[in-house]
Design a protein around this motif. Structure first.
Motif, PDB file in Angstrom:
ATOM      1  N   UNK A 124     -62.601 -20.090 -17.992  1.00 25.99           N
ATOM      2  CA  UNK A 124     -63.713 -19.803 -17.072  1.00 25.99           C
ATOM      3  C   UNK A 124     -63.376 -18.618 -16.169  1.00 25.99           C
ATOM      4  N   UNK A 125     -62.161 -18.602 -15.661  1.00 30.24           N
ATOM      5  CA  UNK A 125     -61.767 -17.519 -14.752  1.00 30.24           C
ATOM      6  C   UNK A 125     -61.611 -16.191 -15.477  1.00 30.24           C
ATOM      7  N   UNK A 126     -60.964 -16.208 -16.629  1.00 28.40           N
ATOM      8  CA  UNK A 126     -60.724 -14.964 -17.376  1.00 28.40           C
ATOM      9  C   UNK A 126     -62.025 -14.382 -17.930  1.00 28.40           C
ATOM     10  N   UNK A 127     -62.849 -15.234 -18.557  1.00 31.85           N
ATOM     11  CA  UNK A 127     -64.044 -14.727 -19.249  1.00 31.85           C
ATOM     12  C   UNK A 127     -65.100 -14.172 -18.298  1.00 31.85           C
ATOM     13  N   UNK A 128     -65.015 -14.515 -17.038  1.00 31.29           N
ATOM     14  CA  UNK A 128     -65.988 -14.013 -16.066  1.00 31.29           C
ATOM     15  C   UNK A 128     -65.436 -12.871 -15.214  1.00 31.29           C
ATOM     16  N   UNK A 129     -64.162 -12.573 -15.389  1.00 29.75           N
ATOM     17  CA  UNK A 129     -63.527 -11.550 -14.562  1.00 29.75           C
ATOM     18  C   UNK A 129     -63.016 -12.094 -13.248  1.00 29.75           C
ATOM     19  N   UNK A 130     -63.169 -13.392 -13.022  1.00 27.03           N
ATOM     20  CA  UNK A 130     -62.735 -13.990 -11.763  1.00 27.03           C
ATOM     21  C   UNK A 130     -61.216 -13.985 -11.630  1.00 27.03           C
ATOM     22  N   UNK A 131     -60.512 -14.069 -12.743  1.00 23.59           N
ATOM     23  CA  UNK A 131     -59.053 -14.033 -12.698  1.00 23.59           C
ATOM     24  C   UNK A 131     -58.569 -12.687 -12.155  1.00 23.59           C
ATOM     25  N   UNK A 157     -76.545 -16.433 -18.314  1.00 21.60           N
ATOM     26  CA  UNK A 157     -77.623 -15.585 -17.818  1.00 21.60           C
ATOM     27  C   UNK A 157     -77.405 -14.947 -16.444  1.00 21.60           C
ATOM     28  N   UNK A 158     -76.582 -15.509 -15.600  1.00 22.69           N
ATOM     29  CA  UNK A 158     -76.392 -14.938 -14.258  1.00 22.69           C
ATOM     30  C   UNK A 158     -75.251 -13.931 -14.269  1.00 22.69           C
ATOM     31  N   UNK A 159     -75.422 -12.896 -15.054  1.00 22.78           N
ATOM     32  CA  UNK A 159     -74.342 -11.926 -15.260  1.00 22.78           C
ATOM     33  C   UNK A 159     -73.948 -11.197 -13.979  1.00 22.78           C
ATOM     34  N   UNK A 160     -74.898 -10.983 -13.091  1.00 16.19           N
ATOM     35  CA  UNK A 160     -74.566 -10.302 -11.825  1.00 16.19           C
ATOM     36  C   UNK A 160     -73.686 -11.172 -10.924  1.00 16.19           C
ATOM     37  N   UNK A 161     -73.683 -12.467 -11.189  1.00 20.32           N
ATOM     38  CA  UNK A 161     -72.912 -13.410 -10.381  1.00 20.32           C
ATOM     39  C   UNK A 161     -71.806 -14.074 -11.202  1.00 20.32           C
TER      40      UNK A 161
END
Length: 141
Positions: free
Chosen positions: A124-131, A68-72
């Motif tokens: 976790x890193x890839x699916x959120x764009x953090x990678x 739910x916290x897509x902006x973050x």
């Protein structure tokens, strides 16, 4: 930064799995998770149960945040990756102490399980764009 529908789907799946695991900590898998608390921590049953309950609440919050916290999402992905690193000693303890839990009833199964933690971190890193975010930070230097 490009963020794909595939990443979004995998982010939501991981979030749902985290929330389910957290619910398991609090209910139907509580004893299994108690077996994963590292043996180098105090062996007081109340403390072990507290660790399981606290990590369960944390997993639920992280799972819901993934969904739910897509902006973050990048921050949540980074936090979830750190969480996976922090709980890894429990998996190591299960392996080194030969503790049966979650169907991991042989040393081989427990060893194989250890190799899934890096996959969860990358997921976790890839699916959120953090990678991509981390890669771009590195390239700025």
């Amino acid at each position: 930064m490009k963020y794909t529908i595939t990443q979004k789907v995998f982010r939501i799946i991981l979030g749902a799995l985290m929330a389910l695991a957290g619910i398991g900590h609090l209910t139907f898998q509580r004893q299994e998770f108690q077996a994963q608390v590292p043996r180098w921590l105090p062996d007081d049953p109340a403390f072990i149960d507290f660790v399981v309950l606290a990590s369960g609440v944390t997993e639920i919050l992280l799972g819901l945040s993934m969904i739910f916290l897509t902006k973050h999402r990048i921050k949540v992905g980074l936090i979830l990756a750190i969480f996976y690193v922090l709980i890894f000693p429990g998996n190591i303890s299960q392996y080194t102490n030969g503790i049966d839990a979650f169907g991991l009833d042989t040393d081989q199964k427990r060893l194989i399980r250890l190799f899934f933690q890096p996959i969860l971190i990358i997921w976790a890193l890839w699916s959120t764009g953090a990678l991509t975010y981390l890669k771009n930070l590195k390239n700025k230097d």
